[in-house]
Scaffold this motif. Structure first.
Motif, mmCIF file in Angstrom:
data_model
loop_
_atom_site.group_PDB
_atom_site.id
_atom_site.type_symbol
_atom_site.label_atom_id
_atom_site.label_comp_id
_atom_site.label_asym_id
_atom_site.label_seq_id
_atom_site.Cartn_x
_atom_site.Cartn_y
_atom_site.Cartn_z
ATOM 1 N N GLY A 1 56.802 22.914 46.325
ATOM 2 C CA GLY A 1 57.959 22.451 47.075
ATOM 3 C C GLY A 1 57.704 22.236 48.547
ATOM 4 O O GLY A 1 58.590 21.826 49.279
ATOM 5 N N GLY A 2 56.493 22.477 49.026
ATOM 6 C CA GLY A 2 56.200 22.369 50.448
ATOM 7 C C GLY A 2 55.581 21.053 50.869
ATOM 8 O O GLY A 2 55.381 20.814 52.050
ATOM 9 N N ARG A 3 55.297 20.183 49.915
ATOM 10 C CA ARG A 3 54.638 18.915 50.241
ATOM 11 C C ARG A 3 55.471 18.091 51.227
ATOM 12 O O ARG A 3 54.954 17.606 52.222
ATOM 13 C CB ARG A 3 54.382 18.124 48.968
ATOM 14 N N GLN A 4 56.747 17.949 50.956
ATOM 15 C CA GLN A 4 57.618 17.156 51.831
ATOM 16 C C GLN A 4 57.649 17.751 53.235
ATOM 17 O O GLN A 4 57.611 17.030 54.223
ATOM 18 C CB GLN A 4 59.028 17.078 51.245
ATOM 19 N N GLU A 5 57.712 19.065 53.311
ATOM 20 C CA GLU A 5 57.740 19.738 54.606
ATOM 21 C C GLU A 5 56.471 19.441 55.406
ATOM 22 O O GLU A 5 56.530 19.170 56.604
ATOM 23 C CB GLU A 5 57.893 21.242 54.402
ATOM 24 N N VAL A 6 55.335 19.462 54.741
ATOM 25 C CA VAL A 6 54.066 19.194 55.419
ATOM 26 C C VAL A 6 54.005 17.734 55.867
ATOM 27 O O VAL A 6 53.609 17.432 56.989
ATOM 28 C CB VAL A 6 52.870 19.542 54.502
ATOM 29 N N LEU A 7 54.413 16.815 54.999
ATOM 30 C CA LEU A 7 54.369 15.395 55.352
ATOM 31 C C LEU A 7 55.280 15.079 56.531
ATOM 32 O O LEU A 7 54.941 14.269 57.389
ATOM 33 C CB LEU A 7 54.755 14.534 54.147
ATOM 34 N N LEU A 8 56.427 15.711 56.580
ATOM 35 C CA LEU A 8 57.360 15.484 57.684
ATOM 36 C C LEU A 8 56.920 16.160 58.972
ATOM 37 O O LEU A 8 57.362 15.772 60.049
ATOM 38 C CB LEU A 8 58.764 15.942 57.296
ATOM 39 N N ALA A 9 56.053 17.166 58.868
ATOM 40 C CA ALA A 9 55.590 17.884 60.059
ATOM 41 C C ALA A 9 54.623 17.048 60.885
ATOM 42 O O ALA A 9 54.514 17.235 62.087
ATOM 43 C CB ALA A 9 54.933 19.201 59.655
ATOM 44 N N VAL A 10 53.941 16.110 60.255
ATOM 45 C CA VAL A 10 52.995 15.256 60.961
ATOM 46 C C VAL A 10 53.757 14.083 61.577
ATOM 47 O O VAL A 10 54.483 13.380 60.878
ATOM 48 C CB VAL A 10 51.895 14.740 60.003
ATOM 49 N N SER A 11 53.580 13.875 62.853
ATOM 50 C CA SER A 11 54.229 12.767 63.540
ATOM 51 C C SER A 11 53.796 11.443 62.911
ATOM 52 O O SER A 11 52.607 11.249 62.633
ATOM 53 C CB SER A 11 53.835 12.788 65.018
ATOM 54 N N PRO A 12 54.713 10.502 62.686
ATOM 55 C CA PRO A 12 54.336 9.210 62.108
ATOM 56 C C PRO A 12 53.229 8.505 62.901
ATOM 57 O O PRO A 12 52.391 7.824 62.328
ATOM 58 C CB PRO A 12 55.627 8.389 62.156
ATOM 59 N N GLU A 13 53.213 8.695 64.204
ATOM 60 C CA GLU A 13 52.201 8.061 65.046
ATOM 61 C C GLU A 13 50.804 8.636 64.840
ATOM 62 O O GLU A 13 49.814 7.990 65.156
ATOM 63 C CB GLU A 13 52.577 8.196 66.531
ATOM 64 N N LYS A 14 50.715 9.862 64.318
ATOM 65 C CA LYS A 14 49.417 10.504 64.127
ATOM 66 C C LYS A 14 49.082 10.712 62.649
ATOM 67 O O LYS A 14 48.098 11.361 62.319
ATOM 68 C CB LYS A 14 49.381 11.840 64.879
ATOM 69 N N ASP A 15 49.852 10.145 61.772
ATOM 70 C CA ASP A 15 49.695 10.288 60.323
ATOM 71 C C ASP A 15 48.596 9.357 59.815
ATOM 72 O O ASP A 15 48.837 8.198 59.498
ATOM 73 C CB ASP A 15 51.035 9.973 59.655
ATOM 74 N N VAL A 16 47.365 9.854 59.749
ATOM 75 C CA VAL A 16 46.215 9.047 59.357
ATOM 76 C C VAL A 16 46.322 8.565 57.913
ATOM 77 O O VAL A 16 45.909 7.454 57.591
ATOM 78 C CB VAL A 16 44.909 9.845 59.571
ATOM 79 N N ASP A 17 46.896 9.369 57.028
ATOM 80 C CA ASP A 17 47.027 8.991 55.622
ATOM 81 C C ASP A 17 48.126 7.963 55.374
ATOM 82 O O ASP A 17 48.118 7.273 54.361
ATOM 83 C CB ASP A 17 47.344 10.218 54.759
ATOM 84 N N GLY A 18 49.100 7.880 56.264
ATOM 85 C CA GLY A 18 50.236 6.984 56.052
ATOM 86 C C GLY A 18 51.233 7.524 55.058
ATOM 87 O O GLY A 18 51.974 6.768 54.436
ATOM 88 N N PHE A 19 51.285 8.844 54.880
ATOM 89 C CA PHE A 19 52.189 9.471 53.905
ATOM 90 C C PHE A 19 53.563 9.801 54.465
ATOM 91 O O PHE A 19 54.472 10.115 53.720
ATOM 92 C CB PHE A 19 51.576 10.759 53.348
ATOM 93 N N HIS A 20 53.719 9.778 55.788
ATOM 94 C CA HIS A 20 55.038 10.050 56.359
ATOM 95 C C HIS A 20 55.998 8.980 55.838
ATOM 96 O O HIS A 20 55.636 7.796 55.756
ATOM 97 C CB HIS A 20 54.976 10.028 57.884
ATOM 98 N N PRO A 21 57.222 9.344 55.456
ATOM 99 C CA PRO A 21 58.164 8.359 54.904
ATOM 100 C C PRO A 21 58.337 7.116 55.772
ATOM 101 O O PRO A 21 58.491 6.007 55.255
ATOM 102 C CB PRO A 21 59.470 9.143 54.789
ATOM 103 N N MET A 22 58.280 7.261 57.092
ATOM 104 C CA MET A 22 58.415 6.101 57.967
ATOM 105 C C MET A 22 57.244 5.138 57.762
ATOM 106 O O MET A 22 57.421 3.926 57.663
ATOM 107 C CB MET A 22 58.486 6.531 59.433
#
Length: 74
Positions: free
Chosen positions: A30-51
């Motif tokens: 259940g923590g995957r979403q929390e981790v993905l949202l914790a990374v700023s979209p501007e620094k999200d190298v994987d591109g997994f942030h919902p934005m």
């Protein structure tokens, strides 16, 4: 990381010398979403942030992770 505005994620997101964040660990149940949202979209190298997922799927300008970029046909 807990949220984008608190905990270790905040420190990484705010540090100018860090250009990107790549998450390489197992997320707790259940923590995957929390981790993905914790990374700023501007620094999200994987591109997994919902934005970033939204930008990629609608072909809007933004971060394109290396795998989709390699297979993208224009």
């Amino acid at each position: 990381m807990t949220t984008e505005n608190s905990g270790p994620g905040r420190d990484l997101n705010r540090r100018d010398e860090i250009d990107g964040i790549l998450v390489q660990c197992r997320c707790p149940a259940g923590g995957r979403q929390e981790v993905l949202l914790a990374v700023s979209p501007e620094k999200d190298v994987d591109g997994f942030h919902p934005m970033n997922v939204g930008y990629l799927s609608t072909q809007r300008p933004g971060l394109v992770p290396c795998t989709p970029a390699a297979s993208w046909k224009s």
